[in-house]
Design an enzyme around this catalytic site. Structure first.
Site, PDB file in Angstrom:
ATOM      1  N   CYS A  46       0.769  -1.107   0.056  1.00 42.50           N
ATOM      2  CA  CYS A  46       0.002  -0.122  -0.033  1.00 42.50           C
ATOM      3  C   CYS A  46       0.922   1.177   0.156  1.00 42.50           C
ATOM      4  O   CYS A  46       0.272   2.273  -0.543  1.00 42.50           O
ATOM      5  CB  CYS A  46      -1.008   0.074   1.304  1.00 42.50           C
ATOM      6  SG  CYS A  46       0.116   0.212   2.599  1.00 42.50           S
ATOM      7  N   CYS A 153      -6.031 -13.538   1.886  1.00 37.23           N
ATOM      8  CA  CYS A 153      -6.114 -15.174   1.478  1.00 37.23           C
ATOM      9  C   CYS A 153      -6.757 -15.895   2.491  1.00 37.23           C
ATOM     10  O   CYS A 153      -7.444 -16.536   2.255  1.00 37.23           O
ATOM     11  CB  CYS A 153      -5.091 -15.610   0.967  1.00 37.23           C
ATOM     12  SG  CYS A 153      -4.168 -14.816  -0.533  1.00 37.23           S
ATOM     13  N   GLN A 769      -4.685 -14.113 -14.231  1.00 37.18           N
ATOM     14  CA  GLN A 769      -5.449 -15.405 -13.984  1.00 37.18           C
ATOM     15  C   GLN A 769      -5.400 -16.164 -15.289  1.00 37.18           C
ATOM     16  O   GLN A 769      -5.985 -17.112 -15.422  1.00 37.18           O
ATOM     17  CB  GLN A 769      -6.746 -15.327 -13.310  1.00 37.18           C
ATOM     18  CG  GLN A 769      -6.615 -14.881 -11.899  1.00 37.18           C
ATOM     19  CD  GLN A 769      -7.948 -14.293 -11.504  1.00 37.18           C
ATOM     20  OE1 GLN A 769      -8.267 -13.122 -11.363  1.00 37.18           O
ATOM     21  NE2 GLN A 769      -9.198 -15.189 -11.051  1.00 37.18           N
ATOM     22  N   ARG A 914     -14.520 -13.316  -7.170  1.00 36.01           N
ATOM     23  CA  ARG A 914     -15.067 -14.488  -6.373  1.00 36.01           C
ATOM     24  C   ARG A 914     -16.313 -14.886  -6.078  1.00 36.01           C
ATOM     25  O   ARG A 914     -17.026 -14.164  -5.211  1.00 36.01           O
ATOM     26  CB  ARG A 914     -14.192 -14.609  -5.152  1.00 36.01           C
ATOM     27  CG  ARG A 914     -13.841 -16.015  -4.439  1.00 36.01           C
ATOM     28  CD  ARG A 914     -13.200 -15.862  -3.277  1.00 36.01           C
ATOM     29  NE  ARG A 914     -12.413 -17.020  -2.752  1.00 36.01           N
ATOM     30  CZ  ARG A 914     -11.449 -17.256  -1.792  1.00 36.01           C
ATOM     31  NH1 ARG A 914     -11.326 -16.133  -1.091  1.00 36.01           N
ATOM     32  NH2 ARG A 914     -11.049 -18.492  -1.476  1.00 36.01           N
ATOM     33  N   SER A1082     -13.920 -21.661  -9.677  1.00 38.89           N
ATOM     34  CA  SER A1082     -13.509 -22.543  -8.761  1.00 38.89           C
ATOM     35  C   SER A1082     -13.422 -24.296  -9.542  1.00 38.89           C
ATOM     36  O   SER A1082     -13.329 -25.213  -8.978  1.00 38.89           O
ATOM     37  CB  SER A1082     -14.821 -23.017  -7.691  1.00 38.89           C
ATOM     38  OG  SER A1082     -15.012 -21.972  -7.317  1.00 38.89           O
ATOM     39  N   GLU A1263     -14.656 -20.582  -4.416  1.00 43.73           N
ATOM     40  CA  GLU A1263     -15.822 -19.591  -4.258  1.00 43.73           C
ATOM     41  C   GLU A1263     -16.936 -19.909  -3.328  1.00 43.73           C
ATOM     42  O   GLU A1263     -17.479 -18.940  -2.711  1.00 43.73           O
ATOM     43  CB  GLU A1263     -16.329 -19.215  -5.737  1.00 43.73           C
ATOM     44  CG  GLU A1263     -15.328 -18.697  -6.615  1.00 43.73           C
ATOM     45  CD  GLU A1263     -15.825 -18.718  -8.140  1.00 43.73           C
ATOM     46  OE1 GLU A1263     -16.403 -19.799  -8.715  1.00 43.73           O
ATOM     47  OE2 GLU A1263     -16.001 -17.655  -8.631  1.00 43.73           O
TER      48      GLU A1263
END
Ligand SMILES: Cc1cc2nc3c(=O)[nH]c(=O)nc-3n(C[C@H](O)[C@H](O)[C@H](O)COP(=O)(O)OP(=O)(O)OC[C@H]3O[C@@H](n4cnc5c(N)ncnc54)[C@H](O)[C@@H]3O)c2cc1C
Ligand code: FES
Ligand code: FES
Length: 1331
Positions: A46, A153, A769, A914, A1082, A1263
């Site tokens: 950040c 996570c 991804q 998600r 998923s 998910e």
């Protein structure tokens, strides 16, 4: 400036001396470590002290006490010049996989506390610094130490469990094994301790040996003890840094340069420079002026040096409290209370007392208490020294005090309290810890001896204006009167009148803030009454003793099944196995995109984004930017050689805006420079002029009014809803609004595009991804063939759906820059840019009309869903489709109709996140069921059960499934959570308490796995066996923390019958496995697992003749022989998934391969006066078939649950009325932190479940559990219902999400809320919009 010869910086880093002769004072330790020293283990999450990813340990020698102190700090806010004479330890300095890993690294890794790993080095260092000071910490120490470290996570439970192993106390869980097991009495099973499978074995951990730590460099001790220290001066490009050694010199310097700030912790000045672009040509560091750090205790109190850090102040007060009579330390205890909640430990370790006072934040936590407590400061200037009281005259405006610019605050006096004097500090913040307060107070009252008559009272508030304010009129209304109900009632009225806030006040929450002043005074009242009673001054019955909400995290249970007894011991499938990179991640060795070393001539790219929501671009002037040092070029749409727009689902998205902008944050051009700093300065110098276009659309309501939608809109119907309403006993109409959500992956968007230099070939290193999409996007943008672009993905520091579409746009722009300059170009967004540009989860407004019978059966529902899609379509239509495809959740409602629309607005484009719409859609469904229960009276779980699918069922879209496992999850969850007994206990609690309420909720989910778009259900793999027997596996899935590479290693190990240690996965690359599908839905393990399995089976079959011929041979000997026999040791595998589809015209199809089921029970305790709550306990039962790796799957369950908890109760995006995102960093946007973990967090995998549709009978799990976070929302709603009932309210009520303290408190409708007048919507311009 930089030409001038300054002093050399001398600092030790990981035991090595670093001398730097030309250090730029603008440089923070973080880039110094990462770029200069190539110590990339310390991460940037950040840049503003809010995430902890950059945590390092600072060690200093203190000559006054001849001691060495160690403390954690945020490297992003530590100016390197401030570190002269300090020793820094980074994650690389404490252990390495090449030598010896440190026990902290080992335990966090092996306890499964590292998923994507981006937060892990920071976690490790926070814990390491704690252990350096306290080798046997308490749980409270641990949660304090980790409080400032965010993880997106894991859900924190495994990190805490790994760290807990260092504690002396609380080391259970023996998982019901021992007689004293912490879980005794909860869902006991017959398995004994030894039979129960464990996620990790702590008895195998390395012991902590403090003698092995780095010693403090003796040279630094000598330097600190030096007799005649010299003033230090460092010259940078734009800034000079001076560090005097005596108070006199400091005062002179300050007098000559009154505009130069004194920097100690840099926690105010640092963020100002970084985020507001403020430039200070001179900085004065008083770090070496000893008077600013002295402490002197006297008869009346204590003088504390203004340079003392807040942690030092806290330790001092904690030491003094037990040394003095209780009555003298009221103020000290109030300050300690406030200090514990102020910022993170890393911030408190560096932020100074003087800095906090002088910064005069409107919501400073210390100033109201110091002022209420009659503290004063000693100030020195060339005119001499004087004492200035800290009272209402001291704070004169936003960031302003009465001090003169040349004044130096030397020390602060904190007095003892006297008999009959009580001081309290109370605050309410958006998150329980590490969050600036919404309202914060310091309150003091003094009574005449032995009486309840008020002699003196001070009520100071933060958060109620531009600076700390004193409620003088209220104090007047109380002084001289007895402390009783009548006086207090008059005080509330006076307070309300006195602390007024206009409805458009910056920061918003006007009604809430005003009500908080009242309810905090009420809390103070209760405490004072309690004290008066204890002192035998009064005999009144105290209405309620308010205890703080419970906060101790307790050991939890992770319950999963053994592998079958006949499974070979070498076969890892079904066993918990650590994420294969966890050790690399914990040692800082794991390489993320921005850790790749700079190549020769590399350029950095910074985006220039629109400041208008809807406007024509009139001109773009980059001339000033191009003149700046280091700036090389500016990329505009004219530079794009190929497609200038990305085609997405029927609409085009421009890479770089040419004529018009559609949101604040849309990219217009990009500046290239030799360094990030230069590129940023260049970007700030680009001038764009706009002509605003009329009527921008921001909210869903605006879009509905103006029919602004992306097509197609979808509709779904079953039965006859209209007719069914006629026959229902009751019909109710309700709605719920669900706020959006920022992905807040810890690693921001990062990419590096490298031109190979010949034949238009490019290598792209990127955090995505979907590598294939990037390859395609870059090729189309550059108008080259895909075979010239190779996309490499080693790992992602989290993604959650946010690194697909937007990443392809960013990669396209970066590739244009690399193309044009023929140089490598890196683009790594800062957190604020990432949050501004990339969008997130769609906010949704869900409306429904429901018809039901008096026995709870729901007969008909008509739903309308509106999603705020933003200015580009992205995946919004698909998301609105998925909402409708989950319209039933687990309920068999005979008549249903659903309409969904993606609204086109002038906000940044929202995208996949998600759950892909399901978490929004199902919240509306469950809220509808909840409303039915509230309308009828029985507990909501009964209405849920009555309406669930039973027996073999046909879904809304005519596809059959069995709900048996859903019911098993439901019953098991009720049993394990002891639901019925706790429901009763909650009701009893609520009857006995007026201001505290508890709530409990049980929420089910049925989640469809795989892509409804059939072509996405495919995967490929490539497996090589090398001559030495080692195996390299590649597949199409990307590793983003979910552990897909670990699972693929397990698959290959089973199929090839070799240990996982022989199997390696290096990266995902379009050069090895082409045409891959996104790691999403998923479905990654299901698809890629089958492909890897097939490739391994092929190879194993090829070896069969050799194995049969030499059955006693080893793997290595078989491979050698195969090579000699010219047998190919490389194979591809391919998975052709089911042909899933959905026909929207016919309203039928088979969009999912199967369902994952789960049920969750959560219980909360709510403080109705402030809206603050704690999740006391959560029990989750998930049906995930046969888990391939229970530790990874439980990690996904816990992590997704916590993300859901954030979505539904905490994370709030704030947009201005002109469409500017205010919440652009962890200071304004709160994701769950350690303080939000359910105090008891149990996860059970449903036993005896199998799934014929996926590899090894497993099920997708990434998910589904996110939605179960809503159990906390519904538990809060349950508690609010009880509070409303005390206020005489009953029946369904509206509560939007996130259920922030503000919304919850207002919904409780306490007498204090009712006192606050509300402003009519439309009569004023709100500070923020409900989008
Ligand atoms: C992530 C984060 C979270 C935070 N959370 C909270 C919170 O919850 N509650 C809260 O109250 N605060 C919070 N803060 C603010 C923090 O407490 C203050 O920024 C800090 O106390 C300022 O001290 P410093 O030494 O870092 O000041 P610096 O940034 O070094 O200096 C700040 C200012 O003070 C002046 N100054 C400093 N010392 C003196 C002196 N001796 N004499 C004269 N002037 C002086 C300087 O000239 C400068 O203008 C947070 C800050 C961050 C970054
Ligand atoms: S990067 Fe330093 S705290 Fe986030
Ligand atoms: S493991 Fe913590 S952020 Fe990914």
């Amino acid at each position: 400036m930089s030409g001038q010869e300054g002093d050399s910086l001398c600092v030790f880093i990981n035991g090595k001396k670093v001398t730097e002769s030309h250090v730029d004072p603008e440089t923070m330790l973080l880039p110094f470590l990462r770029e200069k020293l190539r110590l990339t283990g310390t991460k940037s999450g950040c840049g503003g002290g809010g995430c902890g990813a950059c945590t390092v340990m600072v060690s200093r020698y203190q000559p006054a006490t001849k001691t060495i102190v160690h403390y954690s700090a945020n490297a992003c806010l530590l100016p390197v010049c401030q570190l002269y004479g300090a020793a820094i330890t980074t994650v690389e300095g404490i252990g390495s996989s090449k030598t010896r890993i440190h026990p902290v690294q080992e335990r966090i890794a092996k306890a499964h506390g590292s998923q994507c790993g981006f937060c892990t080095p920071g976690m490790v260092m926070s814990m390491y610094a704690l252990l350096r000071n306290k080798p046997k910490p308490t749980m409270d120490d641990i949660t304090q130490a980790l409080g400032g470290n965010l993880c997106r996570c894991t859900g924190y439970r495994p990190i805490v469990d790994g760290c807990r192993t260092f504690c002396q106390e609380g080391n259970c869980c023996q998982a019901n094994g021992g007689a004293d097991c912490c879980l005794n009495g909860e869902g006991n099973t017959n398995e004994s301790e030894h039979e129960k499978p464990q996620l990790f074995h702590q008895e195998k951990f390395l012991p902590l040996d403090p003698t092995q730590e780095l010693i403090f460099p003796p040279e630094l001790i000598l330097m600190a003890e030096a007799a005649n220290p010299q003033t230090l001066t460092f010259y940078g490009e734009r800034m000079i840094w001076m560090s005097p050694t005596s108070l006199e010199e400091l005062v002179q310097l300050r007098a000559k340069n009154p505009k130069a700030p004194l920097v100690i912790g840099n926690t105010n000045i640092g963020p100002d420079i970084k985020f507001k672009g403020i430039l200070h040509p001179l900085i004065i560091s008083p770090m070496r002026v000893k008077e600013l750090f002295e402490v002197s205790e006297g008869a009346d109190g204590v003088w504390v040096g203004a340079g003392s850090s807040l942690s030092e102040l806290q330790s001092l007060l904690e030491k003094m409290v037990p040394q003095n009579p209780e009555e003298k330390t009221e103020l000290f205890r109030a300050l300690i209370q406030q200090l514990r909640n102020l910022g993170s430990l890393q911030i408190r370790n560096v932020a100074s007392l003087g800095g906090n006072i002088v910064s005069a934040y409107p919501n400073s936590d210390l100033n109201p208490v110091l002022a209420a407590g009659n503290c004063k400061v000693k100030v020195i200037s060339p005119g001499g020294s004087r004492e200035v009281p800290l009272n209402q005259d001291f704070f004169i405006g936003f960031g302003k005090t009465i001090l003169k610019p040349e004044d130096v605050v030397v020390s602060v006096f904190i007095p003892f309290t006297r008999k009959g004097e009580y001081v309290r500090a109370l605050r309410q913040a958006p998150r329980k810890e590490v969050s600036f307060a919404t309202v914060t107070t310091g309150m003091r009252v003094r009574f005449s001896k032995g009486s309840r008559v008020v002699q003196e009272v001070s009520l100071y508030f933060g958060g109620m204006g531009p600076t700390t304010v004193n409620a003088t009129k209220t104090c007047k209304a109380i002084t001289g009167r007895p402390w009783d109900e009548e006086t207090l009632n008059q005080a509330y009225d006076a307070l309300l009148e006195e602390l007024d806030l206009p409805p458009s006040t910056p920061g918003g929450k006007v009604e809430f803030r005003r009500s908080l002043t009242l309810s905090l005074l009420f809390k103070f009242n209760l405490e004072v009454l309690q004290k008066l009673k204890e002192a035998n001054v009064i005999k009144d019955e105290i209405p309620e003793k308010l205890q703080p909400l419970p906060k101790e995290i307790q050991p939890s249970l992770q319950d999963f099944q053994h592998v079958p007894k006949d499974q070979g011991s070498q076969d890892p499938v079904g066993r918990p196995m650590m994420h294969r990179s966890a050790i690399s991640q914990a040692t800082g060795e794991a390489v993320y995109c921005d850790d790749i070393p700079k190549t020769d001539g590399e350029l950095f790219m910074v985006l220039v984004t629109s400041s208008r929501a809807h406007a024509k671009i009139i001109s773009l002037d980059m001339s000033e930017a191009l003149k700046l040092p280091g700036v090389v070029d500016v990329i505009t749409a004219n530079d794009v050689p190929g497609k200038k727009a990305r085609p997405t689902f029927g609409y085009d998205q421009e890479l770089l805006a040419e004529n018009q902008v559609f949101c604040v944050g849309q990219t217009v051009c990009a500046v290239l420079a030799d360094t990030k700093t230069h590129a940023k300065r260049g970007a700030a110098a680009v001038k764009i002029t706009y002509e605003d276009l009329p009527d921008p659309i921001f909210t869903i309501e605006d879009a509905i009014e103006k029919s602004s939608y992306y097509e197609p809109r979808r509709m779904f119907a079953r039965g006859d809803v209209t007719e069914a309403f006629q026959t229902c006993d009751q019909v109710y109409e309700g709605q719920i609004r669900l706020g959006g959500q920022e992905h807040f992956y810890m690693e921001p968007q990062s990419m590096l595009v490298v031109p190979v230099g010949e034949e238009k070939e490019f290598k792209v290193y990127i955090s995505t991804q979907w590598p294939t999409l990037i390859q395609e996007a870059v090729a189309e943008t550059l108008d080259i063939q895909s075979n010239r672009v190779t996309c490499h993905v080693k790992r992602l520091g989290g993604a959650f759906g946010g690194k697909v579409i937007v990443t392809s746009v960013l990669a396209s722009i970066t590739s244009v820059a690399a193309w044009k300059t023929n140089r490598a170009v890196r683009c790594v967004l800062e957190r604020g840019e990432d949050m501004l540009i990339t969008g997130g989860r769609h906010p949704v407004l869900g409306k429904y009309k429901v018809g039901f019978m008096n026995d709870g059966r729901i007969m008909a529902v008509d739903y309308y869903y509106y999603a705020n899609a933003g200015c580009f379509v992205d995946e919004s239509v698909l998301i609105s489709e998925k909402i409708l495809l989950h319209l039933d959740n687990v309920y068999n409602i005979p008549n249903m109709r659903g309409h969904s629309a993606a609204c086109r607005t002038n906000l940044p484009s929202n995208t996949a996140f998600r759950g892909f719409g399901v978490p929004q859609g199902l919240l509306v469904v469950e809220n509808m069921v909840n409303d039915v229960a509230m309308a009828l009276g029985p507990p909501a779980d009964q209405v849920r059960k009555v309406n669930m699918y039973k027996g073999p069922s046909a879904l809304t879209y005519k596809f059959e499934f069995s709900p048996e496992n859903l019911h098993r999850c439901w019953e098991l969850c009720k049993l394990k959570s002891d639901y019925s007994a706790r429901r009763q206990a909650v009701d009893q609690f609520n009857q006995q308490n007026r201001w505290r309420k508890k709530g409990v909720a049980l929420i089910p989910i049925k989640y469809g796995i795989a892509f409804a778009e059939s072509f996405l259900n495919q995967a490929g793999a490539l497996v090589h066996i090398y001559k030495d027997g080692s195996v390299l596996v590649t597949h199409g899935g990307t590793e983003m923390g979910q552990g897909i590479h670990t699972k693929m290693q397990q698959v290959a190990s089973r199929e090839l019958h070799i240990p996982t240690s022989k199997i390696f996965l290096s990266e995902t690359s379009t050069g090895t496995v082409p045409n891959t599908c996104p790691s999403a839905a998923s479905f990654g393990t299901d698809a890629n697992g089958m492909a890897v399995k097939e490739a391994c089976e092929i190879l194993y079959r090829r070896l069969e003749p050799i194995r049969l011929k030499d059955p006693k041979g080893s793997w290595e000997s078989w491979i050698k022989e195969a090579h000699m026999q010219k047998i190919s040791l490389s194979a591809t595998g391919f998975f052709r998934g089911e042909d899933l589809y959905y026909d929207w015209e016919k309203m039928e199809g088979h969009p999912y391969a199967y369902f994952t089921f789960g049920v969750c029970c959560s219980e909360v305790e709510l403080d109705c006066l402030t809206g603050d709550y704690r999740t006391l306990r959560t029990d989750i039962v998930m049906d995930i078939g046969r888990s391939i790796n229970p530790s990874l799957d439980i990690g996904q369950i816990e992590g997704a649950f916590m993300q859901g908890l954030g979505l539904y109760t905490l994370e709030e995006l704030k947009y201005s009325p002109t469409g500017i995102l205010y919440s652009r960093g962890p200071s304004q946007y709160k994701i769950p932190a350690v303080c939000d973990v359910p105090l008891k967090f149990n996860v059970y995998l449903l036993p005896d479940s199998c799934n014929p549709h996926a590899i090894y009978s497993s099920k997708g799990i990434g998910e589904p559990t996110l939605f179960l976070g809503s159990s906390v929302f519904f538990a809060i709603k349950d508690a609010v219902t009880a509070a409303r009932s005390d206020s005489g309210l009953s029946g369904p009520f509206f509560l939007d999400t996130p259920a922030t303290p503000e919304r919850v408190c207002l919904a409780c409708a306490s007498p204090f809320i009712k006192k606050v007048p509300t402003s009519k919507p439309g009569s004023f311009k709100p500070w923020a919009l409900d989008i």
